[in-house]
Design a protein around this motif. Structure first.
Motif, PDB file in Angstrom:
ATOM      1  N   MET A 284     -64.452 -50.797 -81.773  1.00 14.37           N
ATOM      2  CA  MET A 284     -65.014 -51.912 -81.007  1.00 14.37           C
ATOM      3  C   MET A 284     -66.441 -51.706 -80.492  1.00 14.37           C
ATOM      4  SD  MET A 284     -63.258 -54.008 -77.953  1.00 14.37           S
ATOM      5  CE  MET A 284     -63.544 -52.694 -76.790  1.00 14.37           C
ATOM      6  N   PRO A 285     -66.752 -50.542 -79.890  1.00 12.71           N
ATOM      7  CA  PRO A 285     -68.118 -50.409 -79.355  1.00 12.71           C
ATOM      8  C   PRO A 285     -69.202 -50.678 -80.387  1.00 12.71           C
ATOM      9  CG  PRO A 285     -66.771 -48.597 -78.616  1.00 12.71           C
ATOM     10  CD  PRO A 285     -65.947 -49.351 -79.617  1.00 12.71           C
ATOM     11  N   LEU A 286     -68.884 -50.400 -81.645  1.00 12.29           N
ATOM     12  CA  LEU A 286     -69.868 -50.585 -82.699  1.00 12.29           C
ATOM     13  C   LEU A 286     -70.195 -52.060 -82.945  1.00 12.29           C
ATOM     14  CD1 LEU A 286     -71.146 -48.282 -84.214  1.00 12.29           C
ATOM     15  CD2 LEU A 286     -69.549 -48.649 -86.076  1.00 12.29           C
ATOM     16  N   MET A 287     -69.272 -52.930 -82.554  1.00 17.47           N
ATOM     17  CA  MET A 287     -69.470 -54.358 -82.793  1.00 17.47           C
ATOM     18  C   MET A 287     -70.350 -54.993 -81.705  1.00 17.47           C
ATOM     19  SD  MET A 287     -67.521 -54.892 -85.353  1.00 17.47           S
ATOM     20  CE  MET A 287     -67.390 -53.272 -85.995  1.00 17.47           C
ATOM     21  N   ILE A 288     -70.353 -54.374 -80.538  1.00 17.60           N
ATOM     22  CA  ILE A 288     -71.001 -54.996 -79.383  1.00 17.60           C
ATOM     23  C   ILE A 288     -72.500 -54.760 -79.438  1.00 17.60           C
ATOM     24  CG2 ILE A 288     -71.074 -55.012 -76.864  1.00 17.60           C
ATOM     25  CD1 ILE A 288     -68.257 -54.059 -76.836  1.00 17.60           C
ATOM     26  N   SER A 289     -73.265 -55.745 -79.028  1.00 15.17           N
ATOM     27  CA  SER A 289     -74.715 -55.555 -79.073  1.00 15.17           C
ATOM     28  C   SER A 289     -75.134 -54.540 -78.015  1.00 15.17           C
ATOM     29  CB  SER A 289     -75.425 -56.883 -78.839  1.00 15.17           C
ATOM     30  OG  SER A 289     -75.701 -57.054 -77.481  1.00 15.17           O
ATOM     31  N   PRO A 290     -76.083 -53.680 -78.353  1.00 13.32           N
ATOM     32  CA  PRO A 290     -76.527 -52.655 -77.403  1.00 13.32           C
ATOM     33  C   PRO A 290     -76.950 -53.263 -76.065  1.00 13.32           C
ATOM     34  CG  PRO A 290     -77.549 -52.310 -79.534  1.00 13.32           C
ATOM     35  CD  PRO A 290     -76.783 -53.584 -79.633  1.00 13.32           C
TER      36      PRO A 290
ATOM     37  N   VAL B 293     -70.132 -61.159 -76.949  1.00 11.88           N
ATOM     38  CA  VAL B 293     -69.437 -60.050 -77.587  1.00 11.88           C
ATOM     39  C   VAL B 293     -68.234 -60.558 -78.375  1.00 11.88           C
ATOM     40  CG1 VAL B 293     -67.903 -58.177 -76.954  1.00 11.88           C
ATOM     41  CG2 VAL B 293     -70.187 -58.252 -75.999  1.00 11.88           C
ATOM     42  N   LEU B 294     -67.616 -61.583 -77.838  1.00 10.41           N
ATOM     43  CA  LEU B 294     -66.348 -62.064 -78.379  1.00 10.41           C
ATOM     44  C   LEU B 294     -66.366 -62.375 -79.882  1.00 10.41           C
ATOM     45  CD1 LEU B 294     -63.974 -62.049 -76.562  1.00 10.41           C
ATOM     46  CD2 LEU B 294     -64.173 -64.517 -76.275  1.00 10.41           C
ATOM     47  N   PRO B 295     -67.312 -63.191 -80.365  1.00 11.84           N
ATOM     48  CA  PRO B 295     -67.241 -63.556 -81.785  1.00 11.84           C
ATOM     49  C   PRO B 295     -67.308 -62.356 -82.719  1.00 11.84           C
ATOM     50  CG  PRO B 295     -69.018 -64.734 -80.672  1.00 11.84           C
ATOM     51  CD  PRO B 295     -68.434 -63.819 -79.677  1.00 11.84           C
ATOM     52  N   VAL B 296     -68.235 -61.449 -82.446  1.00 11.63           N
ATOM     53  CA  VAL B 296     -68.369 -60.315 -83.355  1.00 11.63           C
ATOM     54  C   VAL B 296     -67.201 -59.359 -83.229  1.00 11.63           C
ATOM     55  CG1 VAL B 296     -70.793 -60.237 -83.925  1.00 11.63           C
ATOM     56  CG2 VAL B 296     -70.067 -59.388 -81.724  1.00 11.63           C
ATOM     57  N   VAL B 297     -66.693 -59.190 -82.026  1.00  7.22           N
ATOM     58  CA  VAL B 297     -65.575 -58.264 -81.868  1.00  7.22           C
ATOM     59  C   VAL B 297     -64.356 -58.826 -82.579  1.00  7.22           C
ATOM     60  CG1 VAL B 297     -63.948 -57.320 -80.219  1.00  7.22           C
ATOM     61  CG2 VAL B 297     -66.391 -57.139 -79.793  1.00  7.22           C
ATOM     62  N   ILE B 298     -64.118 -60.114 -82.443  1.00  3.81           N
ATOM     63  CA  ILE B 298     -62.969 -60.707 -83.127  1.00  3.81           C
ATOM     64  C   ILE B 298     -63.143 -60.570 -84.642  1.00  3.81           C
ATOM     65  CG2 ILE B 298     -61.794 -62.871 -83.652  1.00  3.81           C
ATOM     66  CD1 ILE B 298     -62.298 -63.668 -80.738  1.00  3.81           C
ATOM     67  N   ALA B 299     -64.308 -60.962 -85.131  1.00  3.49           N
ATOM     68  CA  ALA B 299     -64.547 -60.859 -86.578  1.00  3.49           C
ATOM     69  C   ALA B 299     -64.424 -59.415 -87.021  1.00  3.49           C
ATOM     70  CB  ALA B 299     -65.934 -61.400 -86.920  1.00  3.49           C
TER      71      ALA B 299
ATOM     72  N   ASN C  12     -76.522 -59.003 -83.351  1.00  6.84           N
ATOM     73  CA  ASN C  12     -76.843 -58.055 -82.291  1.00  6.84           C
ATOM     74  C   ASN C  12     -78.289 -57.591 -82.278  1.00  6.84           C
ATOM     75  OD1 ASN C  12     -74.240 -58.077 -81.340  1.00  6.84           O
ATOM     76  ND2 ASN C  12     -73.602 -56.315 -82.539  1.00  6.84           N
ATOM     77  N   GLU C  13     -79.055 -57.939 -83.294  1.00  2.00           N
ATOM     78  CA  GLU C  13     -80.401 -57.376 -83.426  1.00  2.00           C
ATOM     79  C   GLU C  13     -81.287 -57.763 -82.233  1.00  2.00           C
ATOM     80  OE1 GLU C  13     -84.194 -56.132 -84.360  1.00  2.00           O
ATOM     81  OE2 GLU C  13     -83.725 -58.217 -83.902  1.00  2.00           O
ATOM     82  N   PHE C  14     -82.139 -56.844 -81.834  1.00  2.00           N
ATOM     83  CA  PHE C  14     -82.925 -57.104 -80.622  1.00  2.00           C
ATOM     84  C   PHE C  14     -84.436 -57.044 -80.833  1.00  2.00           C
ATOM     85  CE2 PHE C  14     -84.979 -55.413 -76.757  1.00  2.00           C
ATOM     86  CZ  PHE C  14     -84.806 -56.539 -75.964  1.00  2.00           C
TER      87      PHE C  14
END
Lengths: 315, 284, 507
Positions: free
Chosen positions: A130-136, B260-266, B217-219
């Motif tokens: 999971m942590p890998l999915m979250i944006s930094p 966070v939700l959409p990417v974590v679910i996917a 997530n890119e910043f």
């Protein structure tokens, strides 16, 4: 003309269409590959060379009306002699040299444990990803801004209840460096776990069986069979993680903005500050190239190590 | 032997539970923060709902009802950017990957393996090197602060990755199936669409999801090229920290949850593919 | 707006419109401003269908919504707010200027930014009809703004929105207290001054020390002497300059940041070094973690009565609902000093009279209209609505922005009796402090040169390094001066930069 044949070709029988299409394999393969090649040339290689060119000029976006001069290595000299750049370079190297080994160690440990686990393995595996999915940025917000808040954060509240001093997570230079690493470790260890677990699960069984017959201990088997077999994956994982760590900016930008002082500023942040925000694109370009050279050096050394490893194990 | 195994199991599960805690606590903290009232954050740390604070929905109301429209645009932007980047780079990169897996190439001294490696090496490029040329280029083309500009630069970074990954993927599919289809009279295009793509669906999904998560997530690139109209979620989150005098942690927590939700679910739903995609090439 | 249209005009217009439509099909949709204005019927909603984007800090637009909603409804303008934080607004504005990209129609510009933002043609100068507009009452705008801040090389670019000076805030209730008075006198040998607070930085140190470490607000926790803005990337530049100017601004020398003749940076003179050294020592008399306080944190600490004094903009924050300090705060010009550094002679001087050097920090957020705006008429109309005398006064007296007009600093009645209910003593001292600051002969005008953000970053880096003990104040400011020299060279050299600096100073 060709196009009409293509359109007409569609309803025709499959067997005939191949001849009618007249698209040779050569044309076809290039149609497939060319977009990707062109995209890379136009969007990566050309800009990459452009930056190199800019780094030899004195181009500054806020110096309006001034001509752009070719100044040779002047910008490179001022980058290499800049104390500011020295500090941010050391910060970046320090970050890579600390965060990556910690992630390596923790990742290997957790992957080994996962490999031993008999029950609930798939739950852990999915959860740890999971942590890998979250944006930094979100990670920084949760851990850095909320939990480690010096005044109202949970961690300090617990520490002080236990009788410890308040920890200045962000405003003490040394601690701030540590906090940045902490946030990165929370997020990126997942990648190491993933790599090591995949490697562990694809290990051949025969050497272990032979070793057990020979009466070896579990520790010996780990030391003399598992570790050497993990070598190439370990190096690959370190290479990928290491290169990513060299590029670090988002955690730092959102957490400390490079401070306190310059304690946590990375080279990428410097490039953004001077080149993008400050408009000094010549200096920024040279600084960006410094980063690229450092990364290339790092990759080269690791690849050298990898080649040596492969040679030693195959001998 | 049995004792040793038991000991190993105990150690292993201790480590696993420890790491579960490490991952879970920040997640828990994010969720409860969204339900806290300002005084439960600003005055002191509070830990457990209904024990030391009373949870409420006011942050959700604030974010969705009071400021609703302001907050929706970054999310729409991010959705558009992530999906278009993923689609574009999967198509272009996938085609390139297929070509490299199935046809012999020779560009000068570079044959397939070298070309593939050439793509791989792009991964090394620090984005810092590309900030300035893109800034100047986009200024000229008027692409700053536009979604298409962002998609373009994201594609630049994800296409090499997809090429490399998809090439490896196509190589794991036995070439015989395609060959027999060719013998049966199917043409090249037909083989690609009727045989290769269906067979490689897992790879396509992997590439698509990985690129999508990456661009969601890119910043740094978003920070550099987007100003106002086209801000994406991560940028929006950082812009929020100092928008008011003093951070509104509760509102940010709500926004962070939805970021966070959409990417974590996917990601979690397609965990198998992602693991495969990320470890490709490194682990055979 | 000519609404009568001859047939020929109409034909020509529709021909043009068809051409436009063709063009529009090929280019991104950009509704031509003229056509919509020309086709307006003379109803109230003269800007129906036009959308304006405004860029600024969120407090400028969000909190003030009730004040302009009526105007939007009347004119039919649709407003989109691009709200940024203190850290980002300048980044984004500077990037937009550097790359000549449309950011918004209405832009909030700081005096510091204006050499870049106005000098580059990014914004349009205020049109003559607005300069002549009686609603604006330009004569009422304080001269320092009308002649300096809003003006760039002889042309007015800014609409008068917000005045900004740094001043001292102190809780007079603490200084009134007889017990405090006698204890203070016993300890330091002179009286607390409940009317003006500390008059010099030496006194400020005594005051700060005196009010640190004990509970004077009655919440059971020890409280602190003062809070200043020290956060890099936030407001540290203005905080540090405020702390330094009494030492560094010599009354006979017009230059402050630079030697105006040579362009040599002065940021590392003994005056600035002394200020930074003392500032660092004074951390002990502020709340823990003060080195990472921005202006937002200073406000929060002051409103919660955690600190007895601060330096900052906007005294009205002490009178808002969130504040516990309503009616307890007084204001004064920035503390002065008897020791003044003379950069020309390179020596410290001791003056019998206190040297005051108040600081026009940042010079306020002024509204400018982007040259790239697609709806300039609507944009000027809205900016006029925001800044004309009637509405400007209302914004000001309700605490949404700070005085920029004479009418806002003459009479305390609207402050006391208006919606804000600023206490009488607060209002009196606030207006006095502002007047004394803005009319002061030794006033420090803020840094306004092209590429100013780089100069500012260098200062904030130096301050932050010294406060975090990464380098000595002297070392860090020397590095800063080197950086300034380099930045100046990169921006075309000292001569070019000093031309701009001198123009702003008026020498």
């Amino acid at each position: 003309m060709r196009q009409t044949t293509l359109v007409e070709a569609r309803p025709a029988k499959v067997g005939q269409s191949r001849r009618r299409l007249e698209i040779s394999d050569v044309t076809f393969k290039w149609i497939l590959l060319l977009p990707a090649v062109l995209a890379v040339i136009a969007l990566l290689i050309f800009p990459f060379l452009f930056t190199l060119g800019v780094s030899f000029t004195d181009w500054h976006l806020f110096n309006r009306g001034a001509p752009i001069n070719f100044v040779g290595f002047k910008m490179w000299a001022s980058v290499l002699s800049s104390k500011y750049i020295h500090t941010t370079t050391l910060n970046t190297l320090g970050f890579v040299a600390t965060a990556v080994p910690i992630e390596f160690g923790l990742g290997l440990l957790v992957a080994l444990a996962l490999n031993e686990a008999t029950r609930g393995r798939s739950f852990f595996r999915v959860f740890f990803l999971m942590p890998l999915m979250i944006s930094p940025i979100a990670v920084v917000f949760i851990i850095g801004r909320l939990m480690l808040h010096e005044d109202i954060g949970a961690v300090n509240a617990i520490l002080m209840k236990l009788g410890f001093e308040r920890v200045m997570w962000l405003s003490d230079p040394m601690t701030a460096r540590f906090t940045i690493i902490l946030v990165d470790v929370w997020q990126s260890t997942a990648f190491m776990i993933l790599m090591f677990l995949a490697a562990l699960q694809s290990l051949p069984q025969e050497p272990y069986e032979a070793a057990i017959v020979d009466g070896s201990t579990a520790l010996q088997r780990f030391r003399y069979i598992t570790l050497p077999l993990l070598g190439p994956v370990a190096l690959t994982a370190t290479l990928i993680r290491g290169l990513d760590a060299f590029k670090v900016i988002d955690i730092i930008y959102a957490l400390t903005g490079g401070g306190p002082g310059q304690a946590t500023e990375s080279v990428t942040l410097t490039v953004y500050r001077t080149g993008v925000k400050g408009g000094d694109i010549a200096f920024g370009s040279a600084a960006a190239y410094l980063l690229l050279i450092l990364m290339a050096l790092f990759a080269f050394l690791l690849m050298l190590a990898m080649r040596r490893w492969v040679r030693r194990t195959t001998d | 032997m049995a004792r040793q195994r038991r000991l190993k199991q105990i150690v292993a599960y201790t480590i696993l539970f420890f790491w579960t805690l490490v991952v879970a606590i920040p997640t828990y903290w994010l969720v409860i923060t969204a339900f806290k009232l300002p005084q439960d954050i600003n005055a002191r740390a509070t830990f457990i709902p209904w024990v030391d604070f009373t949870p409420g929905l006011h942050a959700f109301q604030d974010v969705f009802i009071r400021q609703g429209l302001v907050n929706s645009r970054p999310f729409l932007n991010s959705i558009v950017v992530a999906l278009s980047t993923a689609a574009l780079s999967t198509v272009i990169g996938g085609a390139g990957g297929y070509a490299l897996a199935r046809f012999p190439f020779q560009i000068g001294r570079f044959s397939n393996d070298r070309i593939a490696f050439g793509f791989l090496i792009q991964r090394m490029f620090p984005p810092a090197v590309l900030l300035i040329p893109f800034l100047l280029l986009y200024r000229r083309l008027g692409l700053l602060d536009t979604l298409s500009g962002l998609v373009l630069v994201y594609c630049a970074f994800s296409i090499p990755f997809v090429v490399w990954m998809m090439r490896d993927f196509f190589r794991t599919i036995p070439v015989e199936i395609e060959e027999s289809a060719l013998i049966d009279g199917c043409d090249r295009v037909g083989v690609l669409f009727r045989i290769a793509i269906p067979l490689s669906a897992p790879g396509v999904v992997t590439a698509f999801v990985l690129v999508m998560i990456g661009s969601w997530n890119e910043f740094l690139l978003a920070l550099t090229f987007m100003f106002n109209k086209a801000v994406t979620v991560p940028l929006f989150l950082t812009l929020q920290t100092s928008v008011q005098y003093g951070t509104q942690y509760w509102n940010m927590a709500v926004i962070a949850i939805f970021s966070v939700l959409p990417v974590v679910i996917a990601g979690l739903a397609l965990e198998r593919y992602i693991t495969r995609g990320l470890t490709f090439g490194a682990v055979k | 707006m000519n609404t009568r249209m001859s047939r020929r005009d109409f034909l020509r217009f529709s021909g043009g419109a068809a051409g436009m439509a063709l063009l529009a099909a090929c280019t991104p949709p950009a509704p031509p401003a003229e056509s919509s204005a020309a086709s307006q019927a003379p109803t109230g909603k003269i800007f129906e269908g036009q959308t304006l984007t405004v860029a600024g800090m969120s407090w400028m637009w969000d909190a003030t919504k009730p004040m302009y909603e009526e105007f939007l409804a009347e004119t039919g303008i649709k407003l989109e707010v691009a709200a940024f934080g203190q850290q980002e607004i300048e980044d984004k504005l500077m990037q937009a200027v550097a790359t000549d990209t449309y950011l918004a129609d209405l832009i909030a510009v700081l005096s510091n930014d204006s050499a870049d933002v106005w000098g580059s043609g990014f914004c349009a100068p205020v049109p003559q009809e607005i300069l002549d507009d009686p609603e604006m009452v330009w004569d009422d705008v304080l001269p320092i703004y009308r002649e300096k801040v809003l003006d760039y090389q002889g042309q007015i670019f800014g609409m008068p929105f917000d005045g900004d000076t740094h001043h001292l805030m102190f809780l007079h209730t603490l200084l009134d207290d007889p017990d405090n008075q006698s204890k203070f006198k016993a300890k330091y040998g002179y009286d607390l001054d409940p009317d003006r607070g500390p008059k010099t930085w030496v006194e400020h140190r005594n005051y700060a020390e005196f009010f640190t470490g004990w509970d004077w607000n009655g919440d059971g926790e020890p409280d602190y002497g003062f809070a200043h803005m020290m956060k890099r990337g936030d407001t540290a530049f203005w905080g540090f300059v405020s702390r330094s100017c009494a030492y560094a601004k010599h009354p006979d020398d017009p230059g402050f940041f630079f030697d105006v003749d040579t362009g040599a940076p002065r940021i590392n003179t003994p005056a600035f070094v002394r200020a930074l050294t003392e500032w660092k020592e004074e951390l002990q008399w502020g709340p823990p973690g003060m080195a990472s306080y921005g202006w937002g944190e200073v406000i929060q600490a002051s409103q919660a009565l955690k600190v007895a004094m601060n330096i900052g903009w906007d005294g009205t924050v002490m009178a808002t609902e969130a504040s516990q300090g309503k009616g307890k705060a007084s204001f004064s010009v920035l503390p002065g000093s008897n020791d003044v550094y003379n950069a020309k002679s390179g020596a410290w001087e001791t003056h019998d009279q206190i040297n005051y050097a108040p600081y026009l920090a940042a010079g306020g957020w002024q509204i400018s209209v982007a040259a790239k705006s697609q709806s300039p008429d609507a944009a000027w109309a809205l900016s006029k609505h925001f800044t004309n005398k009637e509405w400007g006064n209302r914004f000001c007296f309700e605490g949404y922005r700070n005085p920029i007009r004479v009418s806002e600093v003459t009479d305390i009645k609207p402050w006391v009796e208006g919606k804000l209910k600023f206490g009488e003593r607060s209002a009196t001292t606030y207006v006095r402090a502002l007047n004394e600051t803005m009319s002061h002969p030794n006033l420090v005008l803020d840094l306004r040169v092209p590429g100013w953000t780089q100069y500012r970053d260098a200062v904030e880096l130096a301050v932050s390094r010294a406060l975090a003990d990464e380098a000595s104040p002297e070392q860090s400011l020397n590095d800063c001066a080197d950086a300034w020299t380099q930045i100046t060279d990169r921006l075309g050299g000292p001569e070019k930069q000093m031309e701009q600096y001198k123009d702003f100073l008026g020498v």
